[in-house]
Design a protein around this motif. Structure first.
Motif, PDB file in Angstrom:
ATOM      1  N   UNK A 128       0.613  -1.256  -0.012  1.00  0.00           N
ATOM      2  CA  UNK A 128       0.101  -0.172   0.090  1.00  0.00           C
ATOM      3  C   UNK A 128       0.814   1.419  -0.058  1.00  0.00           C
ATOM      4  N   UNK A 129       1.982   1.096   0.354  1.00  0.00           N
ATOM      5  CA  UNK A 129       3.022   2.167   0.321  1.00  0.00           C
ATOM      6  C   UNK A 129       3.760   2.518  -1.060  1.00  0.00           C
ATOM      7  N   UNK A 130       3.243   1.826  -2.052  1.00  0.00           N
ATOM      8  CA  UNK A 130       3.639   2.155  -3.426  1.00  0.00           C
ATOM      9  C   UNK A 130       3.063   3.501  -4.031  1.00  0.00           C
ATOM     10  N   UNK A 131       4.081   4.379  -4.575  1.00  0.00           N
ATOM     11  CA  UNK A 131       3.682   5.810  -5.112  1.00  0.00           C
ATOM     12  C   UNK A 131       2.497   5.652  -5.951  1.00  0.00           C
ATOM     13  N   UNK A 132       2.196   4.602  -6.922  1.00  0.00           N
ATOM     14  CA  UNK A 132       1.197   4.463  -7.956  1.00  0.00           C
ATOM     15  C   UNK A 132       0.068   3.677  -7.484  1.00  0.00           C
ATOM     16  N   UNK A 133      -0.171   3.563  -6.049  1.00  0.00           N
ATOM     17  CA  UNK A 133      -1.399   2.508  -5.497  1.00  0.00           C
ATOM     18  C   UNK A 133      -2.477   3.155  -6.084  1.00  0.00           C
ATOM     19  N   UNK A 134      -3.636   2.155  -6.166  1.00  0.00           N
ATOM     20  CA  UNK A 134      -4.913   2.680  -6.685  1.00  0.00           C
ATOM     21  C   UNK A 134      -5.812   1.617  -5.812  1.00  0.00           C
ATOM     22  N   UNK A 135      -5.704   1.766  -4.420  1.00  0.00           N
ATOM     23  CA  UNK A 135      -6.439   0.467  -3.562  1.00  0.00           C
ATOM     24  C   UNK A 135      -7.888   0.388  -3.847  1.00  0.00           C
ATOM     25  N   UNK A 158     -16.050 -10.148   2.237  1.00  0.00           N
ATOM     26  CA  UNK A 158     -14.858 -10.716   2.883  1.00  0.00           C
ATOM     27  C   UNK A 158     -14.247  -9.548   3.546  1.00  0.00           C
ATOM     28  N   UNK A 159     -13.231  -9.922   4.631  1.00  0.00           N
ATOM     29  CA  UNK A 159     -12.577  -8.777   5.435  1.00  0.00           C
ATOM     30  C   UNK A 159     -11.501  -8.161   4.464  1.00  0.00           C
ATOM     31  N   UNK A 160     -11.302  -6.777   4.633  1.00  0.00           N
ATOM     32  CA  UNK A 160      -9.959  -6.432   3.823  1.00  0.00           C
ATOM     33  C   UNK A 160      -8.929  -6.055   4.756  1.00  0.00           C
ATOM     34  N   UNK A 161      -7.691  -6.177   4.753  1.00  0.00           N
ATOM     35  CA  UNK A 161      -6.582  -5.705   5.339  1.00  0.00           C
ATOM     36  C   UNK A 161      -5.733  -4.962   4.335  1.00  0.00           C
ATOM     37  N   UNK A 162      -4.986  -4.094   4.791  1.00  0.00           N
ATOM     38  CA  UNK A 162      -4.110  -3.131   3.986  1.00  0.00           C
ATOM     39  C   UNK A 162      -2.751  -3.188   4.664  1.00  0.00           C
ATOM     40  N   UNK A 164       1.764  -3.644   3.956  1.00  0.00           N
ATOM     41  CA  UNK A 164       3.000  -3.596   3.407  1.00  0.00           C
ATOM     42  C   UNK A 164       3.758  -4.818   3.997  1.00  0.00           C
ATOM     43  N   UNK A 165       3.990  -5.930   3.090  1.00  0.00           N
ATOM     44  CA  UNK A 165       4.829  -7.081   3.726  1.00  0.00           C
ATOM     45  C   UNK A 165       6.180  -6.901   4.186  1.00  0.00           C
ATOM     46  N   UNK A 166       6.580  -6.148   3.294  1.00  0.00           N
ATOM     47  CA  UNK A 166       8.269  -5.459   3.257  1.00  0.00           C
ATOM     48  C   UNK A 166       8.466  -4.787   4.647  1.00  0.00           C
ATOM     49  N   UNK A 167       7.305  -4.039   4.910  1.00  0.00           N
ATOM     50  CA  UNK A 167       7.588  -3.097   6.295  1.00  0.00           C
ATOM     51  C   UNK A 167       6.984  -3.656   7.363  1.00  0.00           C
ATOM     52  N   UNK A 168       6.266  -4.761   7.244  1.00  0.00           N
ATOM     53  CA  UNK A 168       5.793  -5.650   8.340  1.00  0.00           C
ATOM     54  C   UNK A 168       4.549  -4.966   9.202  1.00  0.00           C
ATOM     55  N   UNK A 169       3.645  -4.471   8.481  1.00  0.00           N
ATOM     56  CA  UNK A 169       2.337  -4.233   9.145  1.00  0.00           C
ATOM     57  C   UNK A 169       1.116  -4.230   8.281  1.00  0.00           C
ATOM     58  N   UNK A 170       0.084  -4.536   9.049  1.00  0.00           N
ATOM     59  CA  UNK A 170      -1.230  -4.586   8.434  1.00  0.00           C
ATOM     60  C   UNK A 170      -2.207  -3.867   9.043  1.00  0.00           C
ATOM     61  N   UNK A 171      -3.480  -3.630   8.431  1.00  0.00           N
ATOM     62  CA  UNK A 171      -4.385  -2.710   9.101  1.00  0.00           C
ATOM     63  C   UNK A 171      -5.682  -2.588   8.390  1.00  0.00           C
ATOM     64  N   UNK A 172      -6.736  -2.324   9.114  1.00  0.00           N
ATOM     65  CA  UNK A 172      -8.142  -2.473   8.685  1.00  0.00           C
ATOM     66  C   UNK A 172      -8.447  -1.063   8.202  1.00  0.00           C
ATOM     67  N   UNK A 173      -7.627   0.026   8.371  1.00  0.00           N
ATOM     68  CA  UNK A 173      -7.552   1.191   7.899  1.00  0.00           C
ATOM     69  C   UNK A 173      -6.729   1.534   6.572  1.00  0.00           C
ATOM     70  N   UNK A 174      -7.308   1.875   5.508  1.00  0.00           N
ATOM     71  CA  UNK A 174      -6.393   2.081   4.366  1.00  0.00           C
ATOM     72  C   UNK A 174      -5.393   3.223   4.500  1.00  0.00           C
ATOM     73  N   UNK A 175      -5.560   4.214   5.353  1.00  0.00           N
ATOM     74  CA  UNK A 175      -4.585   5.262   5.337  1.00  0.00           C
ATOM     75  C   UNK A 175      -3.614   5.014   6.252  1.00  0.00           C
TER      76      UNK A 175
END
Length: 606
Positions: A128-135, A158-162, A164-175
């Motif tokens: 989600x931290x990509x500059x060209x994201x279009x979530x 379905x539940x959605x998580x946002x 960044x695998x590389x930075x090791x975080x997930x959240x229910x909040x897209x921001x």
């Protein structure tokens, strides 16, 4: 301890294996000071080099008081034989999609299989931290994909998580752009059901994966469907019809703990384990207590669509570079592969010197050949050919693939022209992000053999092509193959720069000065359509006259075109072979002697 079994589905390169690494770290599976390789799940050399997952792997993490068994599935459709069986071991799936690329064709393949089995997905929008994201658009695409795959209302909720695998975080909040993976662990535990199994029934276990160990022999992996099993318990294997294949004992039971397989004394219903002790049981067989006579239902496997001939290397250079050159060694290795890889079918030829190996695609067979050459094998490989079928009316049918191409707008015309020549039909075309267009085709597999290299040249390396088995459809008639002929060496020896200089005017060279050649070896591509025999070994005649005007200057040659294994297999024609050794990949004519070549071409014309 509570138990959850999940599979992770993702397209190649969407960050699945990196995410699993972070799940390990944050669940405490790895010590803080433990040195762990990046992408720990891609264990085999080819997986690390290509950055793809080829073999399905099982692993487990413990979070609070729940053990979560995670199965990492291959994303390539060529390895679909693995995917179908693996999904029968789990109770839920995580669908990982890139926040920019969105849902891709291989994702569609595995997701379709998962939804058909009634599994409820958790959608993770990764990177989600990509500059060209279009979530939001990506989520809409995923929803449309589920609808097109006939998902139930329950599956669409379905539940959605946002994340960044590389930075090791997930959240229910897209921001959010920080945190840990705790929301992902919580979602898995709350959304994925515990295995629904009968703990009190007699032991039953469906084999989904098979591999070998030098000490333990065959190791059968799968999920216990009912009951429990102890070390040295009497068990037997049943085939799909319920016939007993063999009887034996569970000599070793191995459970997955982190990345390790650990011996345990007893395992219970719902857990994913490996069993050693049987010698004939294979994938899709049921291993059970000797009182059980009913086999568990198993997934049917999509048919092979492509075959190649693996032959003993009979070139003049045979046996110089490899240690495994006899047909018996090749036979044993191929039959061992077909045991553990159900998507591959091996048949021996009448002369016992070659084997027809059928599989799901060029990539799958290319990986097998590359693995064998690294093990020291020498082989002669034929051009791939598709496997035809006939329908009820007796008409000939051939395999079709769905091809999704992402390409810069300026190259769309070239790609569409080339695909039309290969008898492909365009089914969709829409603008993608960043000045790209996404084009979808339905194409006969036969026309796609050898196209990938040409596609990369046509799009200057910027195009992305994804292929997926679609159906068997009507035969499309003749498809034009390679237009150019080849330059063939007319003798044996070393290539000489003095001879190669003039040959450059005739076409593109595949060899450089000093390379060992033999009669019938292909040394380049002719600029014209016919084959041409040439002498690349002629040295300059020495005289005691000095050449005038500096004509003795060193000859400057263009660097030869070197092909990878896949490029070489895709390049050759029906009357040619790829000679594969641990050190070299050479192209050659099937018949090395020019008279035999003429006889064979006359016979073919007749």
């Amino acid at each position: 301890m509570a138990l959850r079994n999940i599979a992770i589905i993702a397209h190649v390169d969407h960050g699945k294996t990196t995410l699993v690494d972070q799940l390990f770290r944050q669940s405490g599976t790895f010590r803080d000071n433990q040195r762990v390789e990046e992408r720990a799940m891609d264990s085999n050399d080819l997986e690390k080099e290509r950055g793809i997952t080829i073999l399905a792997k099982c692993t487990s993490v413990e979070w609070e008081d729940t053990r979560i068994n995670i199965v990492d599935t291959p994303g390539h459709a060529d390895f679909g034989g693995e995917v179908e069986r693996i999904l029968s071991m789990v109770d839920g799936v995580i669908l990982l999609v890139d926040s920019s690329e969105g849902a891709m064709p291989q994702t569609k393949f595995v997701t379709g299989k998962a939804l058909a089995l009634g599994l409820r997905p958790i959608v993770v929008v990764n990177k989600v931290d990509r500059p060209d994201e279009r979530i939001q658009e990506v989520l809409d695409e995923v929803f449309d994909l589920f609808v097109s795959l006939d998902a139930t209302d329950e599956q669409l909720d379905f539940p959605v998580l946002y994340a960044s695998g590389r930075n090791g975080y997930a959240s229910l909040d897209p921001t959010l752009r920080e945190g840990t993976l705790t929301p992902m662990f919580e979602t898995i535990v709350s959304h994925v059901p515990a295995p629904s199994v009968n703990r009190d029934a007699p032991f039953q276990f469906l084999v989904t994966l098979l591999d070998r160990d030098n000490f333990l022999g065959r190791i059968l992996t799968g999920r216990i469907a009912a009951g429990s099993v102890k070390v040295n318990q009497s068990i037997h294997a049943l085939d799909v019809e319920g016939k007993v294949v063999e009887t034996g004992r569970a000599s070793k039971i191995l459970a997955f703990r982190g990345l390790e397989r650990v011996p345990v004394e007893e395992a219970h219903a719902g857990d994913i384990i490996s069993i050693a002790g049987l010698t004939e049981a294979t994938v899709a067989h049921t291993i059970a207590d000797t009182s059980v006579m009913d086999s568990l239902p198993s997934q049917p496997i999509d048919p092979p669509t492509l075959s190649m001939r693996f032959a003993v290397n009979d070139s003049p250079m045979a046996g110089r570079e490899g240690s495994k050159v006899t047909s018996r060694m090749i036979r044993d290795r191929l039959f061992r592969e077909s045991e553990s890889n159900v998507a591959i079918r091996v048949t021996e030829s009448a002369d016992k010197d070659s084997f027809e190996v059928a599989g799901r695609g060029e990539l799958q067979l290319g990986v097998l050949i590359e693995t064998m050459r690294r093990e020291g094998f020498e082989l002669g490989i034929s051009r791939p050919r598709v496997l035809f079928n006939t329908d009820e009316a007796g008409n000939r049918t051939e395999p079709y693939e769905t091809v999704v191409i992402d390409v810069d707008d300026e190259f769309t015309g070239t790609v569409i022209d080339k695909m039309n020549l290969r008898k492909a039909e365009m089914t969709d075309m829409r603008p993608s992000t960043g000045g790209k267009t996404r084009i979808t085709f339905s194409a006969p597999s036969r026309g796609l053999i050898g196209y990938h290299g040409e596609f990369l040249s046509d799009t200057r390396g910027t195009g992305i092509m994804n292929r997926l088995f679609e159906k068997y459809g009507p035969h499309k008639g003749n498809i034009e193959g390679r237009k150019n002929g080849v330059l063939i060496s007319n003798g044996a020896g070393e290539a000489v720069a003095y001879s190669l200089g003039p040959l450059e005017e005739r076409g593109i060279l595949f060899v450089g000065p000093g390379e060992a050649l033999y009669e019938g070896m292909i040394i380049g591509e002719n600029a014209k359509t016919d084959d041409l025999e040439v002498n690349p070994m002629k040295a300059k005649q020495l005289t005691n006259f000095r050449a005038s005007g500096g004509k003795d200057d060193a000859i400057r040659l263009t660097p030869p075109r070197k092909m990878s294994l896949e490029q070489a297999i895709a390049y050759i024609d029906d009357d040619e072979l790829v000679e594969v050794t641990p050190q070299n990949i050479r192209l050659r004519k099937l018949h090395l002697d020019p008279h035999e070549r003429k006889r064979a071409s006359r016979a073919k014309a007749a």
